[in-house]
Design a protein around this motif. Structure first.
Motif, PDB file in Angstrom:
ATOM      1  N   VAL A 137     110.532  37.417 -11.329  1.00 20.31           N
ATOM      2  CA  VAL A 137     109.491  37.121 -10.347  1.00 20.31           C
ATOM      3  C   VAL A 137     109.786  35.789  -9.654  1.00 20.31           C
ATOM      4  CG1 VAL A 137     107.037  36.614 -10.067  1.00 20.31           C
ATOM      5  CG2 VAL A 137     107.758  38.474 -11.587  1.00 20.31           C
ATOM      6  N   ASP A 138     110.187  34.802 -10.416  1.00 18.39           N
ATOM      7  CA  ASP A 138     110.511  33.480  -9.874  1.00 18.39           C
ATOM      8  C   ASP A 138     111.957  33.491  -9.373  1.00 18.39           C
ATOM      9  OD1 ASP A 138     111.100  30.797  -9.380  1.00 18.39           O
ATOM     10  OD2 ASP A 138     109.915  30.080 -11.085  1.00 18.39           O
ATOM     11  N   PRO A 139     112.194  33.263  -8.078  1.00 16.70           N
ATOM     12  CA  PRO A 139     113.569  33.277  -7.558  1.00 16.70           C
ATOM     13  C   PRO A 139     114.489  32.282  -8.251  1.00 16.70           C
ATOM     14  CG  PRO A 139     111.988  33.343  -5.753  1.00 16.70           C
ATOM     15  CD  PRO A 139     111.203  33.065  -7.005  1.00 16.70           C
ATOM     16  N   ARG A 140     113.938  31.233  -8.850  1.00 19.25           N
ATOM     17  CA  ARG A 140     114.765  30.248  -9.555  1.00 19.25           C
ATOM     18  C   ARG A 140     115.274  30.776 -10.889  1.00 19.25           C
ATOM     19  NH1 ARG A 140     110.095  25.841  -8.903  1.00 19.25           N
ATOM     20  NH2 ARG A 140     109.032  27.739  -9.598  1.00 19.25           N
ATOM     21  N   HIS A 141     114.788  31.938 -11.285  1.00 22.86           N
ATOM     22  CA  HIS A 141     115.267  32.591 -12.507  1.00 22.86           C
ATOM     23  C   HIS A 141     116.226  33.740 -12.201  1.00 22.86           C
ATOM     24  CE1 HIS A 141     111.328  31.171 -14.634  1.00 22.86           C
ATOM     25  NE2 HIS A 141     112.257  30.234 -14.632  1.00 22.86           N
ATOM     26  N   ARG A 142     116.532  33.954 -10.930  1.00 19.32           N
ATOM     27  CA  ARG A 142     117.382  35.088 -10.547  1.00 19.32           C
ATOM     28  C   ARG A 142     118.853  34.712 -10.644  1.00 19.32           C
ATOM     29  NH1 ARG A 142     113.731  36.918  -5.379  1.00 19.32           N
ATOM     30  NH2 ARG A 142     111.905  37.524  -6.618  1.00 19.32           N
ATOM     31  N   LEU A 143     119.372  34.824 -11.844  1.00 16.33           N
ATOM     32  CA  LEU A 143     120.802  34.605 -12.045  1.00 16.33           C
ATOM     33  C   LEU A 143     121.569  35.735 -11.370  1.00 16.33           C
ATOM     34  CD1 LEU A 143     120.647  33.586 -15.804  1.00 16.33           C
ATOM     35  CD2 LEU A 143     120.806  32.079 -13.810  1.00 16.33           C
ATOM     36  N   VAL A 144     122.644  35.380 -10.695  1.00 15.11           N
ATOM     37  CA  VAL A 144     123.419  36.350  -9.921  1.00 15.11           C
ATOM     38  C   VAL A 144     124.815  36.458 -10.518  1.00 15.11           C
ATOM     39  CG1 VAL A 144     124.414  36.858  -7.661  1.00 15.11           C
ATOM     40  CG2 VAL A 144     122.116  35.889  -7.814  1.00 15.11           C
ATOM     41  N   THR A 145     125.299  37.683 -10.677  1.00 15.53           N
ATOM     42  CA  THR A 145     126.648  37.893 -11.198  1.00 15.53           C
ATOM     43  C   THR A 145     127.325  39.032 -10.447  1.00 15.53           C
ATOM     44  OG1 THR A 145     126.165  39.625 -12.832  1.00 15.53           O
ATOM     45  CG2 THR A 145     125.748  37.354 -13.500  1.00 15.53           C
ATOM     46  N   THR A 146     128.633  39.097 -10.604  1.00 14.47           N
ATOM     47  CA  THR A 146     129.359  40.305 -10.219  1.00 14.47           C
ATOM     48  C   THR A 146     129.339  41.258 -11.412  1.00 14.47           C
ATOM     49  OG1 THR A 146     131.474  39.477 -11.027  1.00 14.47           O
ATOM     50  CG2 THR A 146     130.892  38.957  -8.747  1.00 14.47           C
ATOM     51  N   LYS A 147     129.710  42.496 -11.187  1.00  8.88           N
ATOM     52  CA  LYS A 147     129.836  43.459 -12.274  1.00  8.88           C
ATOM     53  C   LYS A 147     131.291  43.526 -12.744  1.00  8.88           C
ATOM     54  CE  LYS A 147     126.047  46.369 -10.586  1.00  8.88           C
ATOM     55  NZ  LYS A 147     125.648  47.727 -10.148  1.00  8.88           N
ATOM     56  N   TYR A 148     131.484  44.122 -13.905  1.00  8.48           N
ATOM     57  CA  TYR A 148     132.833  44.330 -14.421  1.00  8.48           C
ATOM     58  C   TYR A 148     133.641  45.168 -13.426  1.00  8.48           C
ATOM     59  CZ  TYR A 148     131.922  42.899 -19.328  1.00  8.48           C
ATOM     60  OH  TYR A 148     131.649  42.215 -20.481  1.00  8.48           O
ATOM     61  N   ASN A 149     134.910  44.814 -13.258  1.00 10.96           N
ATOM     62  CA  ASN A 149     135.829  45.604 -12.444  1.00 10.96           C
ATOM     63  C   ASN A 149     137.207  45.591 -13.103  1.00 10.96           C
ATOM     64  OD1 ASN A 149     137.142  46.990 -10.365  1.00 10.96           O
ATOM     65  ND2 ASN A 149     137.647  45.086  -9.321  1.00 10.96           N
ATOM     66  N   PRO A 150     137.625  46.740 -13.674  1.00 10.73           N
ATOM     67  CA  PRO A 150     136.895  48.009 -13.778  1.00 10.73           C
ATOM     68  C   PRO A 150     135.803  47.932 -14.841  1.00 10.73           C
ATOM     69  CG  PRO A 150     138.992  48.165 -14.906  1.00 10.73           C
ATOM     70  CD  PRO A 150     138.988  46.825 -14.236  1.00 10.73           C
ATOM     71  N   ALA A 151     135.001  48.984 -14.909  1.00  7.34           N
ATOM     72  CA  ALA A 151     133.863  49.001 -15.820  1.00  7.34           C
ATOM     73  C   ALA A 151     134.311  49.070 -17.277  1.00  7.34           C
ATOM     74  CB  ALA A 151     132.964  50.199 -15.506  1.00  7.34           C
ATOM     75  N   ARG A 152     133.389  48.687 -18.173  1.00  8.11           N
ATOM     76  CA  ARG A 152     133.628  48.880 -19.603  1.00  8.11           C
ATOM     77  C   ARG A 152     133.642  50.367 -19.927  1.00  8.11           C
ATOM     78  NH1 ARG A 152     129.557  45.104 -19.505  1.00  8.11           N
ATOM     79  NH2 ARG A 152     128.042  46.769 -19.787  1.00  8.11           N
ATOM     80  N   THR A 153     134.378  50.732 -20.952  1.00 10.80           N
ATOM     81  CA  THR A 153     134.325  52.108 -21.441  1.00 10.80           C
ATOM     82  C   THR A 153     133.246  52.273 -22.500  1.00 10.80           C
ATOM     83  OG1 THR A 153     136.030  51.618 -23.095  1.00 10.80           O
ATOM     84  CG2 THR A 153     136.765  52.515 -20.978  1.00 10.80           C
ATOM     85  N   TRP A 154     132.766  51.149 -23.074  1.00  7.44           N
ATOM     86  CA  TRP A 154     131.737  51.237 -24.118  1.00  7.44           C
ATOM     87  C   TRP A 154     130.770  50.069 -24.002  1.00  7.44           C
ATOM     88  CZ3 TRP A 154     130.730  48.081 -28.569  1.00  7.44           C
ATOM     89  CH2 TRP A 154     129.748  48.616 -29.425  1.00  7.44           C
ATOM     90  N   THR A 155     129.491  50.402 -24.090  1.00  3.91           N
ATOM     91  CA  THR A 155     128.404  49.428 -24.109  1.00  3.91           C
ATOM     92  C   THR A 155     127.479  49.793 -25.255  1.00  3.91           C
ATOM     93  OG1 THR A 155     128.487  49.194 -21.695  1.00  3.91           O
ATOM     94  CG2 THR A 155     126.477  48.451 -22.801  1.00  3.91           C
ATOM     95  N   PRO A 156     127.101  48.845 -26.112  1.00  2.00           N
ATOM     96  CA  PRO A 156     126.200  49.188 -27.218  1.00  2.00           C
ATOM     97  C   PRO A 156     124.813  49.575 -26.717  1.00  2.00           C
ATOM     98  CG  PRO A 156     126.579  46.819 -27.137  1.00  2.00           C
ATOM     99  CD  PRO A 156     127.524  47.436 -26.155  1.00  2.00           C
ATOM    100  N   GLU A 157     124.156  50.446 -27.451  1.00  3.51           N
ATOM    101  CA  GLU A 157     122.804  50.864 -27.102  1.00  3.51           C
ATOM    102  C   GLU A 157     121.884  49.652 -27.031  1.00  3.51           C
ATOM    103  OE1 GLU A 157     119.619  54.187 -28.684  1.00  3.51           O
ATOM    104  OE2 GLU A 157     120.554  52.857 -30.151  1.00  3.51           O
ATOM    105  N   ASN A 158     121.111  49.580 -25.929  1.00  7.36           N
ATOM    106  CA  ASN A 158     120.105  48.543 -25.711  1.00  7.36           C
ATOM    107  C   ASN A 158     120.690  47.147 -25.538  1.00  7.36           C
ATOM    108  OD1 ASN A 158     118.308  50.404 -28.132  1.00  7.36           O
ATOM    109  ND2 ASN A 158     118.052  50.575 -25.921  1.00  7.36           N
ATOM    110  N   ALA A 159     121.954  47.093 -25.103  1.00 13.69           N
ATOM    111  CA  ALA A 159     122.495  45.816 -24.644  1.00 13.69           C
ATOM    112  C   ALA A 159     121.721  45.386 -23.402  1.00 13.69           C
ATOM    113  CB  ALA A 159     123.977  45.953 -24.322  1.00 13.69           C
ATOM    114  N   VAL A 160     121.560  44.081 -23.239  1.00 14.29           N
ATOM    115  CA  VAL A 160     120.860  43.525 -22.078  1.00 14.29           C
ATOM    116  C   VAL A 160     121.893  42.836 -21.198  1.00 14.29           C
ATOM    117  CG1 VAL A 160     119.080  41.924 -21.287  1.00 14.29           C
ATOM    118  CG2 VAL A 160     118.764  43.188 -23.429  1.00 14.29           C
ATOM    119  N   GLY A 161     121.911  43.211 -19.919  1.00 13.75           N
ATOM    120  CA  GLY A 161     122.900  42.635 -19.022  1.00 13.75           C
ATOM    121  C   GLY A 161     122.319  42.291 -17.670  1.00 13.75           C
ATOM    122  N   ILE A 162     123.073  41.492 -16.919  1.00 11.41           N
ATOM    123  CA  ILE A 162     122.696  41.105 -15.563  1.00 11.41           C
ATOM    124  C   ILE A 162     123.804  41.543 -14.622  1.00 11.41           C
ATOM    125  CG2 ILE A 162     122.198  39.176 -14.015  1.00 11.41           C
ATOM    126  CD1 ILE A 162     121.133  37.646 -16.433  1.00 11.41           C
ATOM    127  N   GLY A 163     123.415  42.235 -13.548  1.00 13.69           N
ATOM    128  CA  GLY A 163     124.361  42.672 -12.533  1.00 13.69           C
ATOM    129  C   GLY A 163     123.747  42.452 -11.162  1.00 13.69           C
TER     130      GLY A 163
END
Length: 349
Positions: free
Chosen positions: A110-136
């Motif tokens: 909600v607060d723009p000062r908390h909006r961390l910005v990232t790029t995504k993986y390139n290429p993507a991961r082949t495995w991500t654990p269930e309920n991992a929390v990420g920012i893209g």
């Protein structure tokens, strides 16, 4: 929508009438729940996913070996503790559900000062654990199940989907946890605490703290106006750091990715120089070599795991069919193998 039940003209009349009944946008208020959710910061499961990625996909990615350090750098923050403070201070407004699958929320602070910005993986991961929390991009997502992915990890949380039963958190016949316009707020727990929570939560033995409230667009716009100077300063610094990070990629050659993985070399069975009582052990699937558990000369017992191949988001173990000694190993960790390709030679006792 079934036009045989509700003619299109009638549907349009209903929608237009509903639109006219809406208040002015600036006067709108929507129901919202503040849902307090545990987060295991920099969890071991997410570290394992990064390790697998570096070994079998891209070892020199700018976001490795630490996604959190990458988030710090690309947002121009002074320390990892500052990243952590922002993640736990943020209130993430749920804008979509099921973006990935199984009720996975897509939310933005909600607060723009908390909006961390990232790029995504390139290429993507082949495995991500269930309920991992990420920012893209500027969005936070909780992965509803294991699978591929590209968001930068900050940790792991509890289940977003409960297919087994209704509990106090999963009601009205709905297996998903969150709703549109919910606000997710994380609080820290240890890895051990999270494992216990994950065991209890689907069974209804762990209760979430949920606060019912409303979200007012008029009040939100006033908040943005009151904090305009600090919001602008944050975004200016963030953009400069983002641009500097991308420039470093160009200078170092990391901006353009090209795989350097090679298929492990091994001759067909007919060409192998097998010793007496020797037999070649092959991979049953095409994939990446995740682990090589033995080396030439090692003594093994029947059933021992020799090599682990990762394929189709699963792990396939190559086991010793008998007691013996490893004569030769053809594969390497991180290398690609094809189905039927020989990985090693075992001499039986």
């Amino acid at each position: 929508y079934d036009s045989r039940v509700l003619p299109l003209s009638r549907l349009m009349d209903i929608l237009l009438a509903a639109e006219k009944a809406l208040p002015a946008i600036e006067d709108m208020q929507v129901p919202t729940r503040i849902v307090h959710i545990p987060l295991s910061w920099d969890d071991a499961a997410t570290k394992l996913a990064i390790e697998k990625y570096m070994q079998s996909v891209r070892k020199d990615a700018p976001w490795c070996p630490s996604n959190i350090e990458f988030i710090r750098r690309i947002n121009g923050l002074d320390s990892i503790e500052e990243v952590k403070r922002i993640v736990f201070d943020a209130s993430y407004l749920v804008m979509g559900l099921g973006d990935v699958y199984l009720g996975a929320p897509v939310a933005t602070p909600v607060d723009p000062r908390h909006r961390l910005v990232t790029t995504k993986y390139n290429p993507a991961r082949t495995w991500t654990p269930e309920n991992a929390v990420g920012i893209g991009g500027a969005y936070m997502c909780v992965y509803g199940m294991e699978g591929p992915g590209g968001y930068q990890f900050v940790g792991r949380t509890l289940q977003m989907w409960n297919r087994w039963r209704q509990t106090a958190s999963f009601t009205d016949g709905k297996p998903w946890l969150l709703r549109f316009f919910d606000q997710v707020r994380f609080f820290p727990v240890s890895e051990e605490e999270l494992l216990k929570i994950r065991e209890d939560f689907p069974l209804g033995r762990y209760q979430l703290k949920i606060e019912e409230t409303t979200f007012s667009l008029r009040e939100y716009n006033a908040f943005l106006a009151d904090n305009n100077a600090s919001i602008t300063a944050f975004k200016t610094q963030q953009q400069a750091s983002f641009d500097a990070e991308r420039e470093r990629w160009r200078e170092s050659g990391q901006a353009d990715y090209a795989s350097d993985l090679t298929v492990a070399e091994a001759a067909p069975d007919s060409e192998l120089d097998l010793p007496e009582n020797g037999r070649a052990l092959a991979s049953h699937v095409a994939g990446n070599v995740w682990k090589v558990e033995v080396e030439a000369g090692a003594e093994v017992k029947q059933g021992d795991t020799l090599v682990i191949v990762e394929s189709m988001k699963m792990e396939f173990a190559v086991l010793a069919p008998c007691d013996g000694r490893i004569h030769k190993v053809f594969c390497r960790e991180g290398g690609q193998v094809s189905a039927g390709q020989d990985l090693l030679v075992l001499v039986s006792e």
